[in-house]
Design a protein around this motif. Sequence first.
Motif, PDB file in Angstrom:
ATOM      1  N   GLU A  20       0.851  -1.546   0.396  1.00 39.30           N
ATOM      2  CA  GLU A  20       0.151   0.342  -0.016  1.00 39.30           C
ATOM      3  C   GLU A  20       0.462   1.256   0.661  1.00 39.30           C
ATOM      4  N   LEU A  21       1.702   1.104   0.790  1.00 41.96           N
ATOM      5  CA  LEU A  21       2.972   2.604   0.819  1.00 41.96           C
ATOM      6  C   LEU A  21       3.708   2.743  -0.636  1.00 41.96           C
ATOM      7  N   VAL A  22       3.775   1.868  -1.435  1.00 38.02           N
ATOM      8  CA  VAL A  22       4.148   1.396  -2.448  1.00 38.02           C
ATOM      9  C   VAL A  22       2.820   2.111  -3.394  1.00 38.02           C
ATOM     10  N   ARG A  23       2.217   1.871  -3.450  1.00 43.43           N
ATOM     11  CA  ARG A  23       1.016   2.421  -4.604  1.00 43.43           C
ATOM     12  C   ARG A  23       0.893   3.846  -4.303  1.00 43.43           C
ATOM     13  N   ARG A  24       0.664   4.042  -2.945  1.00 44.27           N
ATOM     14  CA  ARG A  24       0.089   5.523  -2.592  1.00 44.27           C
ATOM     15  C   ARG A  24       2.183   5.970  -3.366  1.00 44.27           C
ATOM     16  N   ALA A  25       2.946   5.748  -3.311  1.00 38.76           N
ATOM     17  CA  ALA A  25       3.757   6.644  -3.659  1.00 38.76           C
ATOM     18  C   ALA A  25       4.110   6.801  -5.700  1.00 38.76           C
ATOM     19  N   ALA A  26       4.018   5.400  -5.632  1.00 36.12           N
ATOM     20  CA  ALA A  26       3.448   5.249  -7.628  1.00 36.12           C
ATOM     21  C   ALA A  26       2.703   6.321  -7.329  1.00 36.12           C
ATOM     22  N   VAL A  27       1.138   6.626  -7.283  1.00 42.79           N
ATOM     23  CA  VAL A  27       0.685   7.533  -7.242  1.00 42.79           C
ATOM     24  C   VAL A  27       1.085   8.930  -7.507  1.00 42.79           C
ATOM     25  N   LEU A  28       2.020   9.043  -6.415  1.00 39.47           N
ATOM     26  CA  LEU A  28       2.769  10.910  -6.458  1.00 39.47           C
ATOM     27  C   LEU A  28       4.152  10.772  -7.833  1.00 39.47           C
ATOM     28  N   GLY A  29       4.237   9.220  -8.077  1.00 39.14           N
ATOM     29  CA  GLY A  29       5.463   9.836  -9.138  1.00 39.14           C
ATOM     30  C   GLY A  29       6.071   9.287  -8.438  1.00 39.14           C
ATOM     31  N   TYR A  30       6.729   8.611  -7.395  1.00 41.92           N
ATOM     32  CA  TYR A  30       7.867   7.888  -7.195  1.00 41.92           C
ATOM     33  C   TYR A  30       8.258   7.154  -8.374  1.00 41.92           C
ATOM     34  N   LYS A  31       9.373   6.733  -8.589  1.00 43.35           N
ATOM     35  CA  LYS A  31      10.662   5.554  -8.836  1.00 43.35           C
ATOM     36  C   LYS A  31      11.240   4.761  -8.192  1.00 43.35           C
TER      37      LYS A  31
END
Length: 215
Positions: A20-31
Amino acid sequence: MMYDLHTHTILSDGELLPIELVRRAAVLGYKTIAITDHADTSNLAYLVKAVSRCREPAECYGVNLLVGVEITHLPPSMIAAAAREAKRLDADIVVVHGESVLEPVAPGTNRTACNCDDVDVLAHPGLVTLDDARAAAEHGVALEITARAGHNRTNGHVVRVAQKAGCRLVVNSDAHNPSDLMSMEVRWALTVGAGLTEEESRQILSLDVLEFLRK
């Protein structure tokens, strides 16, 4: 490309599942995201193994997941061995919980971490000394500019000392809940607010994480 090398999940004191942390980061644009839950000798191996299982689902979201730990409140004499063990277990990144002004971290923690080749990031290092920062530069240890409330009181000091010592800086959230993950705008404000110039901020925020970790 956006990165965060210091985050926490329900595997220690965070609120989110790792994916879930990864998914939320992905939505913000983190690579690139490193999950670095609090570790000591009791749970280090468990954390590395557990987070490793999330590499494949993270790839599905377009995020390079770095498996890591934050060595926390261990006696300084035990930090090097714990960092070495984490790397032996195939951790991608080792963070050490530095001598934040908020917590009773054992004196000598910063110095030990800065002199350890198996440590990658010294988190919220508080009133880190110039000698320790010079050791960090020699051993390829980055000092952290942190967004974490309270820990961030000394960001300006950390920047000044790192610049004098010539050691690397990284920008991390120390995220424990969803609202801790930063947008690019917030990351930019954090670096400039800590005393970096716009050019210095651009360089730090565009860090090539994989090249840094090869050190």
